[in-house]
Design a protein around this motif. Structure first.
Motif, PDB file in Angstrom:
ATOM      1  N   TRP A 161     -73.169  19.871  16.578  1.00  0.00           N
ATOM      2  CA  TRP A 161     -73.825  18.725  16.895  1.00  0.00           C
ATOM      3  C   TRP A 161     -75.363  18.942  16.829  1.00  0.00           C
ATOM      4  O   TRP A 161     -75.995  19.705  17.493  1.00  0.00           O
ATOM      5  CB  TRP A 161     -73.702  17.855  18.081  1.00  0.00           C
ATOM      6  CG  TRP A 161     -74.171  16.456  18.079  1.00  0.00           C
ATOM      7  CD1 TRP A 161     -75.344  16.359  18.796  1.00  0.00           C
ATOM      8  CD2 TRP A 161     -73.571  15.344  17.665  1.00  0.00           C
ATOM      9  NE1 TRP A 161     -75.664  14.874  18.676  1.00  0.00           N
ATOM     10  CE2 TRP A 161     -74.512  14.337  18.059  1.00  0.00           C
ATOM     11  CE3 TRP A 161     -72.451  14.882  16.927  1.00  0.00           C
ATOM     12  CZ2 TRP A 161     -74.382  13.098  17.692  1.00  0.00           C
ATOM     13  CZ3 TRP A 161     -72.267  13.533  16.800  1.00  0.00           C
ATOM     14  CH2 TRP A 161     -73.326  12.807  16.851  1.00  0.00           C
ATOM     15  N   GLU A 162     -76.085  18.265  15.927  1.00  0.00           N
ATOM     16  CA  GLU A 162     -77.717  18.396  15.756  1.00  0.00           C
ATOM     17  C   GLU A 162     -78.386  17.637  16.627  1.00  0.00           C
ATOM     18  O   GLU A 162     -78.756  16.172  16.181  1.00  0.00           O
ATOM     19  CB  GLU A 162     -77.947  18.386  14.198  1.00  0.00           C
ATOM     20  CG  GLU A 162     -77.202  19.494  13.418  1.00  0.00           C
ATOM     21  CD  GLU A 162     -77.644  20.665  13.692  1.00  0.00           C
ATOM     22  OE1 GLU A 162     -78.775  20.907  14.392  1.00  0.00           O
ATOM     23  OE2 GLU A 162     -76.822  21.739  13.368  1.00  0.00           O
ATOM     24  N   LYS A 165     -81.715  15.909  15.598  1.00  0.00           N
ATOM     25  CA  LYS A 165     -81.613  14.907  14.402  1.00  0.00           C
ATOM     26  C   LYS A 165     -80.943  13.671  14.715  1.00  0.00           C
ATOM     27  O   LYS A 165     -81.070  12.714  14.520  1.00  0.00           O
ATOM     28  CB  LYS A 165     -81.071  15.423  12.933  1.00  0.00           C
ATOM     29  CG  LYS A 165     -81.875  16.574  12.263  1.00  0.00           C
ATOM     30  CD  LYS A 165     -81.301  16.931  11.259  1.00  0.00           C
ATOM     31  CE  LYS A 165     -79.947  16.633  10.475  1.00  0.00           C
ATOM     32  NZ  LYS A 165     -79.297  17.497   9.450  1.00  0.00           N
ATOM     33  N   TRP A 166     -79.795  13.875  15.589  1.00  0.00           N
ATOM     34  CA  TRP A 166     -78.795  12.757  15.677  1.00  0.00           C
ATOM     35  C   TRP A 166     -78.943  12.363  17.083  1.00  0.00           C
ATOM     36  O   TRP A 166     -78.072  11.509  17.482  1.00  0.00           O
ATOM     37  CB  TRP A 166     -77.425  13.288  15.512  1.00  0.00           C
ATOM     38  CG  TRP A 166     -77.185  13.947  14.140  1.00  0.00           C
ATOM     39  CD1 TRP A 166     -77.828  13.661  13.081  1.00  0.00           C
ATOM     40  CD2 TRP A 166     -76.189  14.725  13.671  1.00  0.00           C
ATOM     41  NE1 TRP A 166     -77.268  14.134  11.940  1.00  0.00           N
ATOM     42  CE2 TRP A 166     -76.319  15.161  12.307  1.00  0.00           C
ATOM     43  CE3 TRP A 166     -75.150  15.604  14.591  1.00  0.00           C
ATOM     44  CZ2 TRP A 166     -75.551  15.758  11.762  1.00  0.00           C
ATOM     45  CZ3 TRP A 166     -74.252  16.380  13.657  1.00  0.00           C
ATOM     46  CH2 TRP A 166     -74.577  16.875  12.330  1.00  0.00           C
ATOM     47  N   TYR A 172     -67.032  18.092  17.296  1.00  0.00           N
ATOM     48  CA  TYR A 172     -68.395  18.354  17.206  1.00  0.00           C
ATOM     49  C   TYR A 172     -68.576  18.975  18.604  1.00  0.00           C
ATOM     50  O   TYR A 172     -67.941  18.353  19.765  1.00  0.00           O
ATOM     51  CB  TYR A 172     -69.154  17.140  17.263  1.00  0.00           C
ATOM     52  CG  TYR A 172     -69.250  16.559  15.722  1.00  0.00           C
ATOM     53  CD1 TYR A 172     -70.160  16.912  14.880  1.00  0.00           C
ATOM     54  CD2 TYR A 172     -68.337  15.582  15.097  1.00  0.00           C
ATOM     55  CE1 TYR A 172     -70.269  16.609  13.380  1.00  0.00           C
ATOM     56  CE2 TYR A 172     -68.345  14.934  13.880  1.00  0.00           C
ATOM     57  CZ  TYR A 172     -69.459  15.437  13.166  1.00  0.00           C
ATOM     58  OH  TYR A 172     -69.279  15.092  11.700  1.00  0.00           O
ATOM     59  N   ARG A 220     -72.031   0.986   9.005  1.00  0.00           N
ATOM     60  CA  ARG A 220     -70.867   1.782   9.749  1.00  0.00           C
ATOM     61  C   ARG A 220     -69.642   0.941   9.985  1.00  0.00           C
ATOM     62  O   ARG A 220     -70.061  -0.231  10.894  1.00  0.00           O
ATOM     63  CB  ARG A 220     -71.274   2.628  10.904  1.00  0.00           C
ATOM     64  CG  ARG A 220     -72.301   3.684  10.958  1.00  0.00           C
ATOM     65  CD  ARG A 220     -71.721   5.035   9.993  1.00  0.00           C
ATOM     66  NE  ARG A 220     -70.542   5.289  10.260  1.00  0.00           N
ATOM     67  CZ  ARG A 220     -70.526   6.831  10.600  1.00  0.00           C
ATOM     68  NH1 ARG A 220     -71.605   7.592  10.665  1.00  0.00           N
ATOM     69  NH2 ARG A 220     -69.148   7.474  10.645  1.00  0.00           N
ATOM     70  N   MET A 280     -74.825   8.454   9.361  1.00  0.00           N
ATOM     71  CA  MET A 280     -73.910   8.398   8.456  1.00  0.00           C
ATOM     72  C   MET A 280     -73.306   9.830   8.148  1.00  0.00           C
ATOM     73  O   MET A 280     -72.227  10.132   7.728  1.00  0.00           O
ATOM     74  CB  MET A 280     -74.559   8.129   7.102  1.00  0.00           C
ATOM     75  CG  MET A 280     -74.572   6.525   6.728  1.00  0.00           C
ATOM     76  SD  MET A 280     -73.162   5.734   7.268  1.00  0.00           S
ATOM     77  CE  MET A 280     -72.092   6.194   5.677  1.00  0.00           C
ATOM     78  N   GLU A 281     -74.281  11.036   8.382  1.00  0.00           N
ATOM     79  CA  GLU A 281     -73.626  12.432   8.127  1.00  0.00           C
ATOM     80  C   GLU A 281     -72.622  12.804   9.212  1.00  0.00           C
ATOM     81  O   GLU A 281     -71.963  13.872   8.943  1.00  0.00           O
ATOM     82  CB  GLU A 281     -74.733  13.415   7.965  1.00  0.00           C
ATOM     83  CG  GLU A 281     -75.796  13.477   9.220  1.00  0.00           C
ATOM     84  CD  GLU A 281     -77.048  12.469   9.173  1.00  0.00           C
ATOM     85  OE1 GLU A 281     -76.829  11.352   8.570  1.00  0.00           O
ATOM     86  OE2 GLU A 281     -77.983  13.200   9.533  1.00  0.00           O
ATOM     87  N   VAL A 282     -72.553  11.861  10.091  1.00  0.00           N
ATOM     88  CA  VAL A 282     -71.504  12.257  11.260  1.00  0.00           C
ATOM     89  C   VAL A 282     -70.276  11.410  11.144  1.00  0.00           C
ATOM     90  O   VAL A 282     -69.929  10.271  10.919  1.00  0.00           O
ATOM     91  CB  VAL A 282     -71.899  12.031  12.680  1.00  0.00           C
ATOM     92  CG1 VAL A 282     -70.951  12.125  13.838  1.00  0.00           C
ATOM     93  CG2 VAL A 282     -73.028  12.771  12.906  1.00  0.00           C
ATOM     94  N   SER A 283     -68.913  12.171  10.933  1.00  0.00           N
ATOM     95  CA  SER A 283     -67.824  11.800  10.601  1.00  0.00           C
ATOM     96  C   SER A 283     -67.272  10.908  11.977  1.00  0.00           C
ATOM     97  O   SER A 283     -67.415  11.586  12.777  1.00  0.00           O
ATOM     98  CB  SER A 283     -66.811  12.674  10.189  1.00  0.00           C
ATOM     99  OG  SER A 283     -65.510  12.199  10.364  1.00  0.00           O
TER     100      SER A 283
END
Length: 155
Positions: free
Chosen positions: A139-140, A143-144, A88, A11, A20-23
């Motif tokens: 926001w997951e 997972k995050w 988010y 990043r 990575m899947e979070v902007s």
């Protein structure tokens, strides 16, 4: 907020350890409440810089109200400043309430909550007169991990 960790080596768009899947070109909002109802506050964090965009409270309220108001506050501020970023939130209820333009709280409307109810009414009125033009993403947490706007008070 806990000490910031270094971002992963893959990043280069953030100071936060985001998956990575979070902007990183985004804001994150969250609320906290000591008791429910209780002393409630909310905040918004810029995911690229880790900086606090805004903070409100504490006031007597509920966590769900705080999550709802945080989203509306962020969307309205983006519109006012001409910013278009992803937003988010870890609150499914608040995202749903925003989409329906209605804070579906069961908090008692009393002298103690009058000021908060006035803010809710302003938020609902704003939603009815302004289209939400930014993506609001759930926001997951599973997972995050915790959302970066989290107050870090969970036990």
């Amino acid at each position: 907020m806990d000490q910031l960790q270094n971002p992963p080596s893959y990043r280069h768009d953030t100071v936060l350890p985001l998956p990575m899947e979070v902007s990183a070109d985004a804001w994150a909002v969250d609320a906290a409440c000591s008791g429910n109802p209780g002393q409630m506050e909310y905040q918004c964090i810029d995911l690229a810089t880790g900086a606090q965009v805004f903070h409100y409270g504490p006031v007597f309220g509920t966590n769900n109200i705080g999550e709802f108001l945080a989203i509306v506050h962020a969307v309205a501020l983006m519109q006012q400043r001409g910013i278009r970023k992803t937003l988010y939130s870890d609150s499914y209820n608040a995202i749903l309430w925003v989409s329906k333009k209605k804070c579906k709280t069961t908090l008692e409307h009393s002298a103690r909550t009058e000021q908060l109810y006035n803010i809710i009414a302003r938020a609902e009125a704003w939603l009815c007169t302004h289209p939400v033009q930014v993506p609001i993403i759930k926001w997951e947490t599973s997972k995050w991990g915790e959302i970066p706007a989290d107050f870090g008070r969970k036990k």
